[in-house]
Design a protein around this motif. Structure first.
Motif, PDB file in Angstrom:
ATOM      1  N   TYR A   1     -10.218  -0.051 -10.729  1.00 37.42           N
ATOM      2  CA  TYR A   1      -9.844  -1.417 -10.391  1.00 37.42           C
ATOM      3  C   TYR A   1      -9.376  -2.135 -11.648  1.00 37.42           C
ATOM      4  O   TYR A   1     -10.054  -2.125 -12.655  1.00 37.42           O
ATOM      5  CB  TYR A   1     -11.028  -2.191  -9.823  1.00 37.42           C
ATOM      6  CG  TYR A   1     -11.568  -1.630  -8.554  1.00 37.42           C
ATOM      7  CD1 TYR A   1     -12.614  -0.726  -8.570  1.00 37.42           C
ATOM      8  CD2 TYR A   1     -11.018  -2.001  -7.338  1.00 37.42           C
ATOM      9  CE1 TYR A   1     -13.113  -0.201  -7.407  1.00 37.42           C
ATOM     10  CE2 TYR A   1     -11.516  -1.467  -6.163  1.00 37.42           C
ATOM     11  CZ  TYR A   1     -12.561  -0.573  -6.203  1.00 37.42           C
ATOM     12  OH  TYR A   1     -13.051  -0.061  -5.044  1.00 37.42           O
TER      13      TYR A   1
ATOM     14  N   GLN B   1      -2.256  -8.092  -3.557  1.00 41.42           N
ATOM     15  CA  GLN B   1      -3.026  -6.864  -3.503  1.00 41.42           C
ATOM     16  C   GLN B   1      -2.128  -5.648  -3.514  1.00 41.42           C
ATOM     17  O   GLN B   1      -1.186  -5.560  -2.726  1.00 41.42           O
ATOM     18  CB  GLN B   1      -3.825  -6.832  -2.208  1.00 41.42           C
ATOM     19  CG  GLN B   1      -5.274  -7.169  -2.412  1.00 41.42           C
ATOM     20  CD  GLN B   1      -6.099  -6.789  -1.221  1.00 41.42           C
ATOM     21  OE1 GLN B   1      -5.686  -6.980  -0.092  1.00 41.42           O
ATOM     22  NE2 GLN B   1      -7.273  -6.253  -1.462  1.00 41.42           N
ATOM     23  N   ALA B   2      -2.420  -4.744  -4.392  1.00 43.90           N
ATOM     24  CA  ALA B   2      -1.664  -3.500  -4.401  1.00 43.90           C
ATOM     25  C   ALA B   2      -2.640  -2.335  -4.366  1.00 43.90           C
ATOM     26  O   ALA B   2      -3.701  -2.379  -4.991  1.00 43.90           O
ATOM     27  CB  ALA B   2      -0.804  -3.422  -5.658  1.00 43.90           C
ATOM     28  N   PHE B   3      -2.304  -1.352  -3.597  1.00 50.61           N
ATOM     29  CA  PHE B   3      -3.200  -0.210  -3.438  1.00 50.61           C
ATOM     30  C   PHE B   3      -2.360   1.053  -3.510  1.00 50.61           C
ATOM     31  O   PHE B   3      -1.401   1.211  -2.756  1.00 50.61           O
ATOM     32  CB  PHE B   3      -3.888  -0.317  -2.069  1.00 50.61           C
ATOM     33  CG  PHE B   3      -4.849   0.794  -1.777  1.00 50.61           C
ATOM     34  CD1 PHE B   3      -6.217   0.597  -1.869  1.00 50.61           C
ATOM     35  CD2 PHE B   3      -4.389   2.042  -1.376  1.00 50.61           C
ATOM     36  CE1 PHE B   3      -7.106   1.614  -1.591  1.00 50.61           C
ATOM     37  CE2 PHE B   3      -5.276   3.071  -1.097  1.00 50.61           C
ATOM     38  CZ  PHE B   3      -6.635   2.856  -1.201  1.00 50.61           C
TER      39      PHE B   3
ATOM     40  N   ARG C   1      -2.629   5.290  -3.681  1.00 45.33           N
ATOM     41  CA  ARG C   1      -3.433   6.506  -3.688  1.00 45.33           C
ATOM     42  C   ARG C   1      -2.490   7.659  -3.995  1.00 45.33           C
ATOM     43  O   ARG C   1      -1.486   7.867  -3.308  1.00 45.33           O
ATOM     44  CB  ARG C   1      -4.105   6.721  -2.329  1.00 45.33           C
ATOM     45  CG  ARG C   1      -5.202   7.789  -2.390  1.00 45.33           C
ATOM     46  CD  ARG C   1      -5.586   8.242  -0.994  1.00 45.33           C
ATOM     47  NE  ARG C   1      -6.168   7.170  -0.199  1.00 45.33           N
ATOM     48  CZ  ARG C   1      -7.480   6.913  -0.134  1.00 45.33           C
ATOM     49  NH1 ARG C   1      -8.328   7.639  -0.807  1.00 45.33           N
ATOM     50  NH2 ARG C   1      -7.922   5.938   0.632  1.00 45.33           N
TER      51      ARG C   1
ATOM     52  N   THR D   1      -5.544  -1.548  -7.038  1.00 51.64           N
ATOM     53  CA  THR D   1      -6.461  -0.436  -6.871  1.00 51.64           C
ATOM     54  C   THR D   1      -5.671   0.844  -6.994  1.00 51.64           C
ATOM     55  O   THR D   1      -4.656   1.014  -6.331  1.00 51.64           O
ATOM     56  CB  THR D   1      -7.126  -0.468  -5.485  1.00 51.64           C
ATOM     57  OG1 THR D   1      -7.717  -1.733  -5.305  1.00 51.64           O
ATOM     58  CG2 THR D   1      -8.177   0.623  -5.375  1.00 51.64           C
TER      59      THR D   1
ATOM     60  N   ARG E   1       0.849  -1.183   0.000  1.00 55.87           N
ATOM     61  CA  ARG E   1       0.000   0.000   0.000  1.00 55.87           C
ATOM     62  C   ARG E   1       0.884   1.231   0.000  1.00 55.87           C
ATOM     63  O   ARG E   1       1.728   1.397   0.888  1.00 55.87           O
ATOM     64  CB  ARG E   1      -0.860  -0.015   1.268  1.00 55.87           C
ATOM     65  CG  ARG E   1      -1.843   1.122   1.344  1.00 55.87           C
ATOM     66  CD  ARG E   1      -2.599   1.105   2.668  1.00 55.87           C
ATOM     67  NE  ARG E   1      -3.725   1.984   2.563  1.00 55.87           N
ATOM     68  CZ  ARG E   1      -4.942   1.588   2.238  1.00 55.87           C
ATOM     69  NH1 ARG E   1      -5.184   0.307   2.036  1.00 55.87           N
ATOM     70  NH2 ARG E   1      -5.915   2.452   2.121  1.00 55.87           N
TER      71      ARG E   1
ATOM     72  N   ASN F   1      -4.844  -7.965  -7.825  1.00 53.10           N
ATOM     73  CA  ASN F   1      -5.771  -6.930  -7.457  1.00 53.10           C
ATOM     74  C   ASN F   1      -5.044  -5.613  -7.357  1.00 53.10           C
ATOM     75  O   ASN F   1      -4.220  -5.441  -6.469  1.00 53.10           O
ATOM     76  CB  ASN F   1      -6.259  -7.277  -6.055  1.00 53.10           C
ATOM     77  CG  ASN F   1      -7.747  -7.333  -6.009  1.00 53.10           C
ATOM     78  OD1 ASN F   1      -8.406  -6.416  -6.501  1.00 53.10           O
ATOM     79  ND2 ASN F   1      -8.247  -8.392  -5.423  1.00 53.10           N
TER      80      ASN F   1
ATOM     81  N   ILE G   1      -6.177   4.957  -6.847  1.00 56.41           N
ATOM     82  CA  ILE G   1      -7.089   6.064  -6.600  1.00 56.41           C
ATOM     83  C   ILE G   1      -6.317   7.350  -6.819  1.00 56.41           C
ATOM     84  O   ILE G   1      -5.259   7.547  -6.237  1.00 56.41           O
ATOM     85  CB  ILE G   1      -7.616   6.035  -5.154  1.00 56.41           C
ATOM     86  CG1 ILE G   1      -8.390   4.738  -4.928  1.00 56.41           C
ATOM     87  CG2 ILE G   1      -8.509   7.252  -4.889  1.00 56.41           C
ATOM     88  CD1 ILE G   1      -8.955   4.623  -3.544  1.00 56.41           C
TER      89      ILE G   1
ATOM     90  N   GLU H   1       0.468   5.327  -0.161  1.00 56.70           N
ATOM     91  CA  GLU H   1      -0.614   6.292  -0.070  1.00 56.70           C
ATOM     92  C   GLU H   1      -0.084   7.659   0.343  1.00 56.70           C
ATOM     93  O   GLU H   1       0.713   7.752   1.272  1.00 56.70           O
ATOM     94  CB  GLU H   1      -1.610   5.772   0.990  1.00 56.70           C
ATOM     95  CG  GLU H   1      -2.975   6.307   0.821  1.00 56.70           C
ATOM     96  CD  GLU H   1      -3.956   5.627   1.785  1.00 56.70           C
ATOM     97  OE1 GLU H   1      -5.096   6.069   1.827  1.00 56.70           O
ATOM     98  OE2 GLU H   1      -3.590   4.679   2.495  1.00 56.70           O
TER      99      GLU H   1
END
Lengths: 186, 303
Positions: free
Chosen positions: B288, B208-210, B212, B260, B189, B258, B262, B191
């Motif tokens: 996504y 999972q990578a996120f 922002r 995400t 993550r 996955n 933003i 952000e």
């Protein structure tokens, strides 16, 4: 042969019916019965998961002789509440659901759940969670107890938890000196 | 969220054990002490004889936490950390939370490295506000969160064991990129990072990578035409040539199941050798992308 086959089928049907039940029945040390969501029980308790997988769940109530009815009621209550509070997949992008920290702060409902308990009920629940291998419930209850200790003087902690000081004055002084590095706030 | 009523106190102890915490076995008391700030856990030594040494087996360490405005400097925590680590004699830790601020002295980095070495077989969670970052001496480290940190002097973050990495609300360097080498990463993550976005080495196990990205990110194109722009942020040939990348290089997430993304800017523009163009034009909306065969993605955030 025919008979055997019929019997086999009946057994098969019964097994399927058992597997299809979505609750399990647990019996406390004092013989009270509680129903709990099978999915939640298996997800939250390593011990119950093992029993469910191993087929040692008794339809008439699986005996948990180490757990009293009050604690078991709380365990079941916790499992059922947990089953109802699974975050939806839509939350995948929110910061909350992504937290993979070793310990997540208790959620609002978990706080409320442990806040209403008396000390004795809380201690019984900690032991039940420990016995059933319920890591999250153990963390939440232990965290609650730690909050009851946090920021308190030794005297206050003794009073809250009914701890009897069995040190002599000299011993206490010696320990304080030895651990002066941790009493830097004083 | 429902309004919170006045804090409920637990009912006064009646019957049973009389509210006596000492009905609990040592292993549970040690777990409880693991949730206390470590100095407070040590101070429980004076409660009664049974508590004399329990803190040494507390399942968690928490040092310097809870002081959000002025974190302790490394120097201020030195005595405490050294005592804790020596007296614990390597008993197992489930979590370890260290928060410290400035590196003021010459020896600070070596002290912190020593702490990590001493906790190496047990450490699986560190939250820190600091600026170092070689974790190759912590082969058991699985979870790392870096928040509100100044990483502008960090060039590389290395850990062979790390599975979960969160870097949030931190400042990266404005002229070089942090390389993240952590091949076992499962979730990542990033952000609210300021200045240059880190460059990721291969992360074959990533699930999972996120990410922002907001206006503070300096990896963005201000040119009027994103597709043919050759400003510094967009010039992909340059990135490929020297391998260091001047665009946001996310080659490491190519295996993510996955992803995400933003963006708080109005437009996120993605292009790479495989995925050429994807526009997304919606304020703070999420994009996504699932199970695509990413090879290299440049993300250029433009306003």
């Amino acid at each position: 042969m025919e008979v055997d086959k019929g019997k086999g089928e009946a057994e098969e049907t019964r097994k399927v019916a058992e597997a299809d039940r979505d609750t399990v029945t647990l019996k406390s040390s004092d013989g009270k019965l509680f129903e709990v969501s099978k999915e939640a029980a298996a997800r939250l308790s390593t011990v119950l998961a093992g029993m469910i997988a191993g087929g040692s769940i008794d339809d008439n109530g699986t005996d948990l002789k180490q757990i009293g009815s009050e604690a078991l009621e709380n365990v079941v209550d916790y499992c059922n509440k947990h089953a109802n509070s699974i975050p939806s997949a839509a939350l995948i992008s929110s910061s909350i659901s992504f937290n993979t920290a070793p310990f997540k702060e208790p959620e609002e409902w978990e706080r409320k759940f442990v806040d209403r308990l008396s000390h004795d009920a809380l201690f019984d629940l900690v032991e039940a969670a420990n016995f059933l291998g319920m890591e999250r419930l153990l963390d939440v209850t232990c965290h609650k107890i730690s909050e009851m200790m946090k920021g308190k003087s030794p005297d206050q902690i003794r009073e809250v938890f009914n701890i009897k000081n069995d040190y002599t004055k000299e011993e206490l002084e010696e320990i304080r000196q030895e651990l002066a590095w941790a009493f830097y706030d004083d | 969220m429902p309004p919170r009523g006045p804090a409920k106190r637990a009912a006064p102890p009646v019957g049973g054990s009389g509210g006596n915490i000492e009905v609990l076995p040592d292993s549970i008391l040690e777990h409880i002490l693991g949730f206390l700030p470590s100095p407070e856990a040590v101070q429980t030594s004076v409660l009664a004889r049974r508590w004399r040494h329990l803190w040494k087996s507390a399942t968690g360490l928490s040092v310097g936490c809870g002081y959000t405005s002025f974190p302790f400097s490394v120097e201020e925590l030195r005595s405490l950390m050294n005592h804790l680590l020596i007296l614990r004699q390597g008993s197992a830790l489930e979590k370890c939370e260290l928060t410290f601020g400035a590196f003021t002295g010459q020896d600070d980095v070596s002290h912190v490295n020593l702490w990590f070495r001493q906790t190496r077989h047990e450490l699986d969670g560190v939250r820190m506000h600091s600026s170092l970052l070689n974790f190759s001496s912590c082969p058991a480290l699985e979870y790392l969160e870096i928040t509100c940190s100044d990483l502008s002097s960090v060039n590389i973050i290395v850990s062979e064991s790390l599975k979960h990495l969160n870097i949030i609300d931190s400042v990266c360097s404005s002229d070089s990129r942090i390389r993240i080498y952590a091949p076992k990463i499962v979730s990542l993550r990033l952000e609210y990072l300021r200045k240059r976005t880190p460059m990721l080495e291969k992360m074959p196990e990533l699930v999972q990578a996120f990410f922002r990205i907001d206006d503070e990110c300096s990896d963005r194109c201000n040119g009027p035409n994103y597709e043919s722009c050759d400003c510094e942020s967009c010039d992909s040939s340059d990135n490929m040539a020297d391998g260091s990348g001047s665009c946001v290089l996310l080659s490491g997430v190519s295996e993510a199941q996955n992803l995400t993304l933003i963006s708080h800017s109005e437009l996120v523009y993605l292009h790479s050798h495989i995925i050429t163009v994807m526009y997304y034009k919606s304020f703070s909306a999420a994009l996504y992308i699932s199970s695509l065969e990413f090879r290299i993605i440049y993300i250029i955030v433009a306003t």
